[in-house]
Design a protein around this motif. Sequence first.
Motif: not given
Length: 136
Positions: A110, A113-116, A118-120
């Motif tokens: 959490t 902050k980067s959604t990219r 997090r996806r990785k």
Amino acid sequence: MKKIPNPIDRHVGSRVRMRRMLAGISQERLGEALGLTFQQVQKYEKGSNRISASRLQQIAKMLDVPVAFFFDGAPTGDLSPSGFADMGSTTYISDFLATSEGVQLTKAFTRIKSTRLRRKVIDLVEAMAEENGETA
């Protein structure tokens, strides 16, 4: 003969543990605040000792959650699940979140902050699980 804890007592205890760990509070500290030993807190968290309503209200206040939080996702005892919920297939999530690894991973994830990114991280963990023979 060893007594098996009630599934609801175990669930409530695991939710206490999860919330306590997310709050960064030790069993000793929670026990002190409640006037209990850490062993008693352990027994509550395992579900081997039931938590009274008044004690659960104290715990909820100390952990800054409503009492209902401890019952979220609790087993109902119904023979047939209602609606779309399949409680049996999602208990592994709350079980995982009740572990120290689950709490550490959740806290760290959490903070990303980067959604990219997090996806990785998700893709990496899924690839590792598949390589280990598990499916996501």
